[in-house]
Design a protein around this motif. Structure first.
Motif, mmCIF file in Angstrom:
data_model
loop_
_atom_site.group_PDB
_atom_site.id
_atom_site.type_symbol
_atom_site.label_atom_id
_atom_site.label_comp_id
_atom_site.label_asym_id
_atom_site.label_seq_id
_atom_site.Cartn_x
_atom_site.Cartn_y
_atom_site.Cartn_z
ATOM 1 N N ALA A 1 -4.723 -3.852 8.174
ATOM 2 C CA ALA A 1 -5.622 -2.942 7.458
ATOM 3 C C ALA A 1 -6.729 -3.761 6.799
ATOM 4 O O ALA A 1 -6.508 -4.906 6.359
ATOM 5 N N TRP A 2 -7.933 -3.152 6.754
ATOM 6 C CA TRP A 2 -9.080 -3.817 6.144
ATOM 7 C C TRP A 2 -9.687 -2.904 5.082
ATOM 8 O O TRP A 2 -9.785 -1.689 5.273
ATOM 9 N N HIS A 3 -10.091 -3.526 3.978
ATOM 10 C CA HIS A 3 -10.862 -2.836 2.951
ATOM 11 C C HIS A 3 -11.895 -3.818 2.431
ATOM 12 O O HIS A 3 -11.533 -4.872 1.872
ATOM 13 N N ASN A 4 -13.165 -3.493 2.624
ATOM 14 C CA ASN A 4 -14.241 -4.416 2.275
ATOM 15 C C ASN A 4 -13.960 -5.772 2.911
ATOM 16 O O ASN A 4 -13.848 -5.865 4.131
ATOM 17 N N ASN A 5 -13.802 -6.841 2.107
ATOM 18 C CA ASN A 5 -13.607 -8.186 2.665
ATOM 19 C C ASN A 5 -12.152 -8.631 2.631
ATOM 20 O O ASN A 5 -11.851 -9.819 2.668
ATOM 21 N N ILE A 6 -11.220 -7.670 2.557
ATOM 22 C CA ILE A 6 -9.787 -7.982 2.497
ATOM 23 C C ILE A 6 -9.107 -7.503 3.783
ATOM 24 O O ILE A 6 -9.332 -6.369 4.243
ATOM 25 N N GLN A 7 -8.271 -8.380 4.343
ATOM 26 C CA GLN A 7 -7.431 -8.007 5.482
ATOM 27 C C GLN A 7 -5.976 -8.128 5.064
ATOM 28 O O GLN A 7 -5.569 -9.122 4.475
ATOM 29 N N LEU A 8 -5.182 -7.114 5.384
ATOM 30 C CA LEU A 8 -3.764 -7.082 5.036
ATOM 31 C C LEU A 8 -2.953 -6.876 6.305
ATOM 32 O O LEU A 8 -3.238 -5.969 7.094
ATOM 33 N N SER B 1 1.242 0.901 3.758
ATOM 34 C CA SER B 1 0.862 2.256 3.350
ATOM 35 C C SER B 1 -0.450 2.180 2.573
ATOM 36 O O SER B 1 -0.681 1.228 1.816
ATOM 37 N N VAL B 2 -1.276 3.195 2.786
ATOM 38 C CA VAL B 2 -2.590 3.244 2.148
ATOM 39 C C VAL B 2 -2.683 4.552 1.375
ATOM 40 O O VAL B 2 -2.642 5.637 1.963
ATOM 41 N N GLN B 3 -2.777 4.447 0.070
ATOM 42 C CA GLN B 3 -2.915 5.626 -0.783
ATOM 43 C C GLN B 3 -4.394 5.884 -1.031
ATOM 44 O O GLN B 3 -5.105 5.069 -1.603
ATOM 45 N N MET B 4 -4.856 7.050 -0.554
ATOM 46 C CA MET B 4 -6.241 7.445 -0.756
ATOM 47 C C MET B 4 -6.337 8.377 -1.967
ATOM 48 O O MET B 4 -5.373 9.036 -2.352
ATOM 49 N N ASP B 5 -7.520 8.440 -2.546
ATOM 50 C CA ASP B 5 -7.777 9.350 -3.656
ATOM 51 C C ASP B 5 -9.248 9.737 -3.608
ATOM 52 O O ASP B 5 -10.121 8.919 -3.902
ATOM 53 N N SER B 6 -9.501 11.006 -3.216
ATOM 54 C CA SER B 6 -10.884 11.488 -3.119
ATOM 55 C C SER B 6 -11.723 10.548 -2.265
ATOM 56 O O SER B 6 -12.818 10.107 -2.658
ATOM 57 N N ASN B 7 -11.191 10.209 -1.084
ATOM 58 C CA ASN B 7 -11.886 9.404 -0.086
ATOM 59 C C ASN B 7 -12.042 7.939 -0.470
ATOM 60 O O ASN B 7 -12.711 7.186 0.239
ATOM 61 N N GLN B 8 -11.457 7.528 -1.575
ATOM 62 C CA GLN B 8 -11.457 6.126 -1.969
ATOM 63 C C GLN B 8 -10.040 5.574 -1.811
ATOM 64 O O GLN B 8 -9.055 6.283 -2.031
ATOM 65 N N VAL B 9 -9.938 4.294 -1.432
ATOM 66 C CA VAL B 9 -8.633 3.638 -1.397
ATOM 67 C C VAL B 9 -8.182 3.396 -2.826
ATOM 68 O O VAL B 9 -8.902 2.798 -3.634
ATOM 69 N N ARG B 10 -7.001 3.894 -3.168
ATOM 70 C CA ARG B 10 -6.467 3.687 -4.509
ATOM 71 C C ARG B 10 -5.423 2.581 -4.531
ATOM 72 O O ARG B 10 -5.328 1.825 -5.486
ATOM 73 N N GLN B 11 -4.628 2.485 -3.459
ATOM 74 C CA GLN B 11 -3.580 1.473 -3.444
ATOM 75 C C GLN B 11 -3.181 1.130 -2.008
ATOM 76 O O GLN B 11 -3.091 2.005 -1.146
ATOM 77 N N LEU B 12 -2.955 -0.167 -1.778
ATOM 78 C CA LEU B 12 -2.394 -0.657 -0.523
ATOM 79 C C LEU B 12 -1.023 -1.246 -0.815
ATOM 80 O O LEU B 12 -0.852 -1.974 -1.802
ATOM 81 N N LYS B 13 -0.060 -0.951 0.050
ATOM 82 C CA LYS B 13 1.273 -1.540 -0.074
ATOM 83 C C LYS B 13 1.671 -2.106 1.276
ATOM 84 O O LYS B 13 1.439 -1.483 2.317
ATOM 85 N N ALA B 14 2.283 -3.279 1.241
ATOM 86 C CA ALA B 14 2.799 -3.885 2.463
ATOM 87 C C ALA B 14 4.147 -4.507 2.159
ATOM 88 O O ALA B 14 4.364 -5.074 1.073
ATOM 89 N N THR C 1 -9.957 0.260 -8.148
ATOM 90 C CA THR C 1 -10.616 1.128 -9.113
ATOM 91 C C THR C 1 -12.036 1.400 -8.636
ATOM 92 O O THR C 1 -12.822 0.461 -8.457
ATOM 93 N N LYS C 2 -12.326 2.669 -8.399
ATOM 94 C CA LYS C 2 -13.638 3.087 -7.897
ATOM 95 C C LYS C 2 -14.050 2.311 -6.647
ATOM 96 O O LYS C 2 -15.196 1.901 -6.482
ATOM 97 N N GLY C 3 -13.077 2.074 -5.801
ATOM 98 C CA GLY C 3 -13.351 1.424 -4.529
ATOM 99 C C GLY C 3 -13.287 -0.087 -4.549
ATOM 100 O O GLY C 3 -13.299 -0.725 -3.488
ATOM 101 N N ASP C 4 -13.223 -0.716 -5.723
ATOM 102 C CA ASP C 4 -13.138 -2.183 -5.821
ATOM 103 C C ASP C 4 -11.714 -2.600 -6.158
ATOM 104 O O ASP C 4 -11.029 -1.932 -6.940
ATOM 105 N N ILE C 5 -11.275 -3.721 -5.593
ATOM 106 C CA ILE C 5 -9.941 -4.210 -5.895
ATOM 107 C C ILE C 5 -9.866 -4.621 -7.364
ATOM 108 O O ILE C 5 -10.775 -5.265 -7.906
ATOM 109 N N SER C 6 -8.806 -4.215 -8.037
ATOM 110 C CA SER C 6 -8.640 -4.514 -9.462
ATOM 111 C C SER C 6 -7.398 -5.349 -9.742
ATOM 112 O O SER C 6 -7.359 -6.100 -10.722
ATOM 113 N N ARG C 7 -6.350 -5.233 -8.888
ATOM 114 C CA ARG C 7 -5.136 -5.992 -9.140
ATOM 115 C C ARG C 7 -4.352 -6.161 -7.847
ATOM 116 O O ARG C 7 -4.315 -5.255 -7.006
#
Length: 470
Positions: free
Chosen positions: A297-304, A310-323, A352-358
């Motif tokens: 899975a890819w989000h911006n400049n991150i590959q997992l 699992s990818v948790q979406m929220d209003s078309n934004q990625v909220r959480q990735l789990k592997a 958070t708002k589409g940017d990785i926070s943690r």
């Protein structure tokens, strides 16, 4: 027989019924209920009864026409002009009819219309069997009912089974959906259909497009696509579009929940997320994508990467990735291009708002993080192992790291440091799905709103009679 006085004409018709009440063809009886003129002729040694402005009946079939030729030794009636046929199950209009009474077979030509309950069929060359209730449309078919309109180059309609087969440039349209393919089987009672080859489905209600080699659907909301399946879904607020390609696709409607199951060579692209995997599961109620078997899975400049993501979406934004289980995340530094690496048994990334926070990774976490100097130039790297690592980000950049007891070291900058890799490292930007450059569109022009020919006079009269009075 021309210009008979009206009273004499009625007397003549009454005499016809008395003297010749019926003619037997095999086991069928043809009755002349009325005719403006009747002529008995012999052509090529064959007796023929010619009738004008006639009304005929055989069994439960009643026919009116401008003229008819009754071949007395042939079990055959030929009718011409402004034909209307009434039975207990349907009404038929046509310009020409060849009717073989012993086989209950009618060859309808010209402007053919068959009306059965709430279904109306149009064609110009139709073979219809009154006994089996099967109609063969050889040169075009148009079907209209309360749900919409269907057209095709050829078709077979089975009234008793409420089923039909259509072939060649098949198109189905209603107020909310459009579908096309090369052939179609449908059972209208159960709302079960099979659409074959070059399928295209557009659903304006859900802002969706579906394509593939084969589509199967039923009244439960189940839709299965086999071969080159493609699903495009636009979000309700139109801010995001998701594209899913796979070998097979299963869509299930459960009340207010949509379930998507994709299998084989699954590729997903959206504005904020993309992935590849062998299997994808999506639940619209939870907005969770589950990627199974060799997922990346890819989000911006991150590959997992890992066996399960699992990818948790929220209003078309990625909220959480789990592997889970031997997972590894790689982040490409936006300035230096160095590849930061994090691996462990479980990884949870919050946004958070589409940017990785943690990012939290545990147990058995391993980290390789490249550092920069004040000029944002590469300046060594940190590599360590720890039972647990939590990394905090600000505006997508690493801000703080909290790690348990760890075992690690710092590398001074050297020429080969940018190529250092943790065990299990994988970085596959070439496999990252891209937004489709060409949008899927219908092959055929829209279904015409107009009927394929000028409507026969008796059909128009019938429709006027059905209009309720105000």
């Amino acid at each position: 027989m021309k210009y008979l006085h009206p009273i004499l004409f009625l007397v003549f018709i009454f005499t016809v019924f008395l003297v010749i009440p019926a003619t037997t063809f095999a086991q069928n009886v043809v009755q002349i209920e009325r005719a403006r003129e009747v002529q008995n002729v012999t052509k090529d040694g064959e007796p023929i009864r010619k009738l004008y402005e006639a009304r005929l009946k055989t069994g439960n079939v009643v026919m009116v026409c401008d003229s008819a030729w009754h071949y007395l030794n042939r079990n055959e009636i030929r009718a011409f002009g402004n034909i209307q046929i009434d039975t207990s199950d349907e009404i038929i209009w046509s310009d020409t009819l060849y009717y073989y009474t012993n086989e209950e077979l009618s060859l309808l030509r010209g402007r053919v219309i068959i009306q059965q309950d709430n279904t109306t069929l149009f064609g110009e060359k139709v073979d219809y069997n009154f006994l089996t209730k099967v109609a063969f449309f050889e040169e075009g078919i148009r079907l209209e009912d309360e749900d919409g309109t269907l057209i095709a180059q050829r078709g077979t309609y089975f009234q008793n089974q409420d089923s039909a087969i259509f072939r060649g440039n098949v198109q189905i349209a209603d107020s909310a959906q459009y579908a096309e393919g090369d052939s179609l089987f449908i059972n209208r009672e159960t709302e079960y259909l099979q659409l074959y080859s070059n399928i295209f489905v557009a659903d304006s209600t859900n802002n969706g497009i579906l394509t593939g080699d084969y589509l199967e659907a039923d009244s439960s909301g189940r839709r299965y696509v086999d071969g080159n399946s493609y699903l495009r879904q636009i979000s309700a607020d139109t801010t995001d579009t998701t594209h899913i390609n796979s070998d097979q696709l299963l869509m299930l409607d459960q009340d207010t929940t949509d379930l998507v199951r994709s299998y084989g060579n699954v590729r997903v692209w959206s504005n904020n997320f993309s992935s590849v995997s062998d299997t994808l599961l999506y639940d619209s109620s939870s907005e969770v994508f589950e990627l199974i078997s060799n997922p990346i899975a890819w989000h911006n400049n991150i590959q997992l990467a890992g066996p399960y993501i699992s990818v948790q979406m929220d209003s078309n934004q990625v909220r959480q990735l789990k592997a889970y289980h031997k997972t590894i995340a790689v982040q490409e530094d936006s300035v230096t291009g160095r590849l930061h690496q994090i691996k462990g048994d479980t990884l949870i990334a919050d946004f958070t708002k589409g940017d990785i926070s943690r990012i939290k990774i545990y147990p058995n976490s391993q980290v390789l993080y490249h550092t920069k100097n004040e000029q944002d130039e590469p300046d060594g790297a940190v590599e360590y192992s720890s039972p647990q690592t939590v990394m905090y980000f600000k505006n997508g950049d690493l801000n703080r790291v909290v790690a348990g007891k760890n075992d690690g070291f710092f590398f001074e900058e050297f020429a080969g440091l940018k190529d250092r890799r943790l065990d299990g490292f994988t970085w596959n930007p070439d496999r990252r799905p891209q937004r489709p450059q060409v949008e899927a569109v219908p092959r055929f022009p829209p279904v015409p709103t107009a009927r394929p020919f000028e409507l026969p006079a008796r059909f128009l009269e019938h429709m006027l009679q059905r209009v309720p009075e105000e």
